[in-house]
Motif scaffolding. Structure first.
Motif, PDB file in Angstrom:
ATOM      1  N   GLU A  48       0.822  -1.208   0.000  1.00  0.00           N
ATOM      2  CA  GLU A  48       0.000   0.000   0.000  1.00  0.00           C
ATOM      3  C   GLU A  48       0.861   1.265   0.000  1.00  0.00           C
ATOM      4  OE1 GLU A  48      -2.464  -0.684   3.374  1.00  0.00           O
ATOM      5  OE2 GLU A  48      -3.999  -1.793   2.231  1.00  0.00           O
ATOM      6  N   GLN A  49       2.166   1.106   0.241  1.00  0.00           N
ATOM      7  CA  GLN A  49       3.087   2.221   0.083  1.00  0.00           C
ATOM      8  C   GLN A  49       3.339   2.457  -1.401  1.00  0.00           C
ATOM      9  OE1 GLN A  49       6.637   1.774   2.556  1.00  0.00           O
ATOM     10  NE2 GLN A  49       5.538   0.353   3.882  1.00  0.00           N
ATOM     11  N   ARG A  50       3.847   3.615  -1.721  1.00  0.00           N
ATOM     12  CA  ARG A  50       4.100   3.950  -3.131  1.00  0.00           C
ATOM     13  C   ARG A  50       5.371   3.248  -3.598  1.00  0.00           C
ATOM     14  NH1 ARG A  50       2.026   8.105  -6.233  1.00  0.00           N
ATOM     15  NH2 ARG A  50       3.145   8.541  -8.181  1.00  0.00           N
ATOM     16  N   GLY A  51       5.217   2.326  -4.514  1.00  0.00           N
ATOM     17  CA  GLY A  51       6.347   1.601  -5.057  1.00  0.00           C
ATOM     18  C   GLY A  51       6.535   1.894  -6.537  1.00  0.00           C
ATOM     19  N   LEU A  52       7.362   1.077  -7.174  1.00  0.00           N
ATOM     20  CA  LEU A  52       7.706   1.273  -8.581  1.00  0.00           C
ATOM     21  C   LEU A  52       7.322   0.047  -9.390  1.00  0.00           C
ATOM     22  CD1 LEU A  52       9.265   2.926 -10.810  1.00  0.00           C
ATOM     23  CD2 LEU A  52      11.253   1.515 -10.195  1.00  0.00           C
ATOM     24  N   VAL A  53       6.719   0.290 -10.550  1.00  0.00           N
ATOM     25  CA  VAL A  53       6.491  -0.763 -11.536  1.00  0.00           C
ATOM     26  C   VAL A  53       7.549  -0.576 -12.619  1.00  0.00           C
ATOM     27  CG1 VAL A  53       4.872  -1.818 -13.136  1.00  0.00           C
ATOM     28  CG2 VAL A  53       4.037  -0.781 -11.014  1.00  0.00           C
ATOM     29  N   LEU A  54       8.324  -1.622 -12.875  1.00  0.00           N
ATOM     30  CA  LEU A  54       9.529  -1.515 -13.697  1.00  0.00           C
ATOM     31  C   LEU A  54       9.476  -2.473 -14.880  1.00  0.00           C
ATOM     32  CD1 LEU A  54      12.514  -0.528 -14.084  1.00  0.00           C
ATOM     33  CD2 LEU A  54      13.172  -2.397 -12.540  1.00  0.00           C
ATOM     34  N   GLN A  55       9.906  -1.988 -16.039  1.00  0.00           N
ATOM     35  CA  GLN A  55      10.116  -2.826 -17.207  1.00  0.00           C
ATOM     36  C   GLN A  55      11.427  -2.417 -17.868  1.00  0.00           C
ATOM     37  OE1 GLN A  55       6.044  -2.132 -19.120  1.00  0.00           O
ATOM     38  NE2 GLN A  55       6.257  -4.362 -19.328  1.00  0.00           N
ATOM     39  N   SER A  56      11.994  -3.315 -18.668  1.00  0.00           N
ATOM     40  CA  SER A  56      13.222  -2.986 -19.400  1.00  0.00           C
ATOM     41  C   SER A  56      13.233  -3.734 -20.721  1.00  0.00           C
ATOM     42  CB  SER A  56      14.466  -3.337 -18.577  1.00  0.00           C
ATOM     43  OG  SER A  56      14.556  -4.737 -18.368  1.00  0.00           O
ATOM     44  N   ASP A  57      13.844  -3.109 -21.721  1.00  0.00           N
ATOM     45  CA  ASP A  57      13.928  -3.729 -23.041  1.00  0.00           C
ATOM     46  C   ASP A  57      14.964  -2.970 -23.858  1.00  0.00           C
ATOM     47  OD1 ASP A  57      13.170  -4.790 -25.785  1.00  0.00           O
ATOM     48  OD2 ASP A  57      11.603  -5.719 -24.577  1.00  0.00           O
ATOM     49  N   SER A  58      15.602  -3.663 -24.782  1.00  0.00           N
ATOM     50  CA  SER A  58      16.617  -3.038 -25.630  1.00  0.00           C
ATOM     51  C   SER A  58      16.063  -2.639 -26.992  1.00  0.00           C
ATOM     52  CB  SER A  58      17.802  -3.989 -25.822  1.00  0.00           C
ATOM     53  OG  SER A  58      17.381  -5.201 -26.438  1.00  0.00           O
ATOM     54  N   ARG A  59      14.802  -2.988 -27.280  1.00  0.00           N
ATOM     55  CA  ARG A  59      14.210  -2.669 -28.587  1.00  0.00           C
ATOM     56  C   ARG A  59      13.623  -1.262 -28.578  1.00  0.00           C
ATOM     57  NH1 ARG A  59      11.406  -8.507 -28.428  1.00  0.00           N
ATOM     58  NH2 ARG A  59      11.389  -7.823 -26.245  1.00  0.00           N
ATOM     59  N   SER A  75       2.114   0.569 -17.773  1.00  0.00           N
ATOM     60  CA  SER A  75       2.236   1.935 -17.254  1.00  0.00           C
ATOM     61  C   SER A  75       0.866   2.532 -16.941  1.00  0.00           C
ATOM     62  CB  SER A  75       2.988   2.809 -18.254  1.00  0.00           C
ATOM     63  OG  SER A  75       2.335   2.834 -19.509  1.00  0.00           O
ATOM     64  N   ALA A  76      -0.145   2.184 -17.741  1.00  0.00           N
ATOM     65  CA  ALA A  76      -1.503   2.667 -17.447  1.00  0.00           C
ATOM     66  C   ALA A  76      -2.000   2.069 -16.134  1.00  0.00           C
ATOM     67  CB  ALA A  76      -2.436   2.299 -18.595  1.00  0.00           C
ATOM     68  N   TYR A  77      -1.647   0.813 -15.884  1.00  0.00           N
ATOM     69  CA  TYR A  77      -2.015   0.168 -14.619  1.00  0.00           C
ATOM     70  C   TYR A  77      -1.350   0.884 -13.440  1.00  0.00           C
ATOM     71  CZ  TYR A  77      -2.032  -3.381 -10.920  1.00  0.00           C
ATOM     72  OH  TYR A  77      -2.165  -4.033  -9.715  1.00  0.00           O
ATOM     73  N   ALA A  78      -0.062   1.191 -13.576  1.00  0.00           N
ATOM     74  CA  ALA A  78       0.650   1.891 -12.507  1.00  0.00           C
ATOM     75  C   ALA A  78       0.030   3.258 -12.244  1.00  0.00           C
ATOM     76  CB  ALA A  78       2.123   2.033 -12.880  1.00  0.00           C
ATOM     77  N   GLU A  79      -0.299   3.980 -13.296  1.00  0.00           N
ATOM     78  CA  GLU A  79      -0.917   5.297 -13.141  1.00  0.00           C
ATOM     79  C   GLU A  79      -2.273   5.193 -12.447  1.00  0.00           C
ATOM     80  OE1 GLU A  79      -2.363   9.052 -15.957  1.00  0.00           O
ATOM     81  OE2 GLU A  79      -1.701   7.175 -16.864  1.00  0.00           O
ATOM     82  N   ARG A  80      -3.035   4.177 -12.785  1.00  0.00           N
ATOM     83  CA  ARG A  80      -4.370   4.010 -12.207  1.00  0.00           C
ATOM     84  C   ARG A  80      -4.307   3.811 -10.703  1.00  0.00           C
ATOM     85  NH1 ARG A  80      -9.447   1.304 -14.425  1.00  0.00           N
ATOM     86  NH2 ARG A  80      -8.341   1.595 -16.401  1.00  0.00           N
TER      87      ARG A  80
END
Length: 351
Positions: A48-59, A75-80
């Motif tokens: 319930e604390q503010r965390g980070l949703v992370l992705q990575s890609d080289s393309r 990212s839309a999920y994280a924003e919501r």
């Protein structure tokens, strides 16, 4: 005189803090201990604390490619739900086209593919957030209205012992010590994969990491494992090599994630029904064995949940991850030395 002394003290404290956060001071002198989340909170309270949703890609960013559609959905999920989001755009300028390397293990002199770089990006972000959710770019959010705190209460989180025997369910509302990692289960709900007794296996594509020295210690182990050809020497294979020796700190989240076509014969009918496209899952993970389905499935989710995707500036959410960042992260992970004495002995393993 008193004012000058006070100014000097403030300047010293500020300089000390800056050196600590930039890793110039030796390990015992740093006050930054990767201990951001309080260990006397429950897993639900931590999420319930503010965390980070992370992705990575080289393309490169491309709205016609599945990795970009994945970023839009996640990212839309994280924003919501009020989480921060970051897409680490891996700059593989040092890429060797023969070996496909994007980062390098400095001590071992081993080249690593872009898949491994997630560990280096994760390491850096755990200094800033109490928890980080990592999602591979071949996955999307199938239930955008469900928060992580709600999701961990819907599907059980379990601990496995050696040889994958079920040890028990983790109480997500208890104030006991938080785990270091919670991995999505490759094939939960009793379906047989590689192990006896219907056990699942951890998936390196979707997992939650909680900040703490123990977590960084496990990241160091993970980063240093030499892969085998099973998964092409990827980070998934390395995870499988050491996971069952640390199951007290690395739990399994039994939420369905992987897309399974109806003609897939490896699971029974009841389990297959649990893998239906729009139900009984938080994430939809379309693995390499069904890569042809990645683009249509992820596009259908984005069209359903983010109808204004083409008009929004999603690329602003990316952060360029240069070779310097990877080299620095690798050195810091390899040189990490745990200084606290809170590590409890690992319980005996059945054989």
């Amino acid at each position: 005189m008193r004012r000058s002394r006070l100014s000097a003290l403030v300047a010293f404290v500020a300089l000390y803090g800056l050196l600590s956060l930039t890793w110039v001071l030796p390990q015992p002198l740093r006050f930054f201990r990767f201990g951001m989340p309080s260990r006397n909170v429950s897993l639900v309270e931590a999420l319930e604390q503010r965390g980070l949703v992370l992705q990575s890609d080289s393309r490169p960013w491309n709205l016609t490619q599945f990795h970009t559609l994945s970023s839009i959905s996640v990212s839309a999920y994280a924003e919501r739900h009020g989480y921060d989001y970051m897409f680490a755009a891996l700059d593989c300028q040092v890429r060797n086209e023969t070996t496909g390397t994007c980062c390098r293990h400095n001590r071992q002199g081993v080249d690593r593919s872009a898949h491994w770089c997630k560990l280096l990006v994760l390491f850096e972000q755990l200094k800033r957030y109490p928890w980080v959710l990592f999602v591979d770019t071949d996955a999307a959010v199938a239930a955008p209205n469900m928060s992580l705190a709600d999701a961990v209460q819907r599907w059980p989180i379990v601990e496995r012992s050696f040889k994958a025997r079920l040890r028990g369910e983790f109480d997500v509302r208890s104030s006991a010590a938080l785990p270091s990692f919670v991995f999505s289960d490759n094939l939960p709900r009793g379906a047989v994969w590689d192990h006896d007794e219907g056990a699942g296996t951890p998936c390196s594509g979707i997992f939650i990491a909680f900040a703490g020295a123990a977590t960084v210690e496990l990241l160091q182990i993970w980063w240093s494992v030499t892969g085998t050809p099973t998964f092409g020497s990827y980070e998934q294979d390395a995870l499988m090599q050491f996971y069952y020796f640390h199951t007290d700190r690395m739990l399994l989240w039994q939420t369905p994630t992987f897309y399974r076509p109806r003609n897939w014969t490896g699971i029974d009918e009841e389990t297959r029904r649990a893998y239906e496209f729009e139900r009984a899952r938080l994430f939809l993970h379309v693995g390499h064995f069904e890569s042809r389905m990645r683009l249509p499935l992820l596009k259908s989710i984005v069209d359903r949940d983010v109808p204004d995707a083409e008009t929004r500036d999603w690329a602003s959410l990316t952060r360029r991850w240069r070779p310097f960042n990877c080299t620095r992260g690798a050195l810091l992970i390899e040189d990490f030395v745990r200084t606290d004495n809170s590590r409890r002995d690992l319980p005996p393993r059945s054989v």
